[in-house]
Design an enzyme around this catalytic site. Structure first.
Site, mmCIF file in Angstrom:
data_model
loop_
_atom_site.group_PDB
_atom_site.id
_atom_site.type_symbol
_atom_site.label_atom_id
_atom_site.label_comp_id
_atom_site.label_asym_id
_atom_site.label_seq_id
_atom_site.Cartn_x
_atom_site.Cartn_y
_atom_site.Cartn_z
ATOM 1 C CD GLU A 43 101.734 -63.436 41.613
ATOM 2 O OE1 GLU A 43 100.977 -64.210 41.020
ATOM 3 O OE2 GLU A 43 102.046 -63.558 42.808
ATOM 4 C CD GLN A 60 97.849 -63.185 43.838
ATOM 5 O OE1 GLN A 60 96.666 -63.476 43.774
ATOM 6 N NE2 GLN A 60 98.805 -64.090 43.855
ATOM 7 C CG HIS A 84 91.698 -64.881 43.588
ATOM 8 N ND1 HIS A 84 92.450 -64.360 42.555
ATOM 9 C CD2 HIS A 84 92.589 -65.175 44.570
ATOM 10 C CE1 HIS A 84 93.728 -64.351 42.906
ATOM 11 N NE2 HIS A 84 93.833 -64.823 44.121
ATOM 12 C CD GLU A 134 95.211 -68.434 45.471
ATOM 13 O OE1 GLU A 134 94.774 -67.415 44.895
ATOM 14 O OE2 GLU A 134 96.422 -68.645 45.653
#
Lengths: 146, 146
Positions: A43, A60, A84, A134
């Site tokens: 990432e 991200q 997400h 998240e």
């Protein structure tokens, strides 16, 4: 209490090419990069702005390190896109327990390690109107950027 | 220059139920709501945090007002979830032209009216690694919240 949009998680097939797209198109630079073997992702975090709670908001970018990781399976099904969203909190333990008590499925029994030594958990997308959500507590409150 | 995550656009079948989910689960309140007939959506903006450029970051919950709107067609295909992401800029005209010159398809010839009298445009998701990307200039720079 959730006090910021911490990041938007974007799944991609080729991290280097995607990082280059964001740099060339918008001027966004890589703030941090890492491999998270538990999550099965490589990432890059691109810092977009700081936030009023002393944290920051990032993109991200996520490339799976193996096909059977959650992101790998998601990519095979959906193609590239937003995987997400994440909200920042000073206390992921308390918030995830309070949300679990409301009947929303929390995917981890206890928070796990996320980007930049944060502690994270996820809420089931079917309980969140289709959005994999998240919750993040940064490693050092008020020092999220260092 | 893009200086903040302005919002995350989330498509839903029932705006009232989705607003209630975000309120009951996280405590997020509706900051602004409106119907945008041109876009074919009824929407609610939930303000999450302020940003270091003098603006703010929102969740934008979107319910289509007609099945043949862009969001209506997207929902029919994908179900509920993240529809787009938006970056804030002081000058959507200059940024969208600069991005067009880099070969990324900009969906509007000229920016159109978005939430809270902002000016917006969209970039083609196929040119953005699968992410429908909006650029936003708030109605009153530095006064995005009023």
């Amino acid at each position: 209490m959730l006090t910021r949009i911490d990041h938007i998680g974007i799944a991609c097939f080729d991290l280097d090419k995607t990082v280059e797209f964001y740099r060339a198109t918008y001027g966004f630079e890589v703030f941090h990069s890492e491999v998270n073997e538990e999550q099965g992702v490589r990432e890059a975090m691109l810092k977009i702005n700081e936030t009023s709670d002393g944290g920051a908001s990032y993109l991200q970018l996520l490339e799976p390190t193996r096909e059977d990781s959650a992101v790998g399976k998601w990519l095979a099904k959906n193609g590239e896109g937003v995987h997400h969203i994440a909200f920042g909190t000073a206390d992921v333990d308390a918030d995830s327990e309070a949300i679990r008590d409301k009947g929303v499925r929390v995917l981890y029994e206890q928070p796990r390690r996320g980007s930049m030594d944060s502690r994270i958990t996820f809420l089931h997308p079917k309980d969140c109107h289709g959005v994999l959500t998240e919750l993040v507590t940064a490693a050092t409150p008020g020092e999220a950027d260092h």
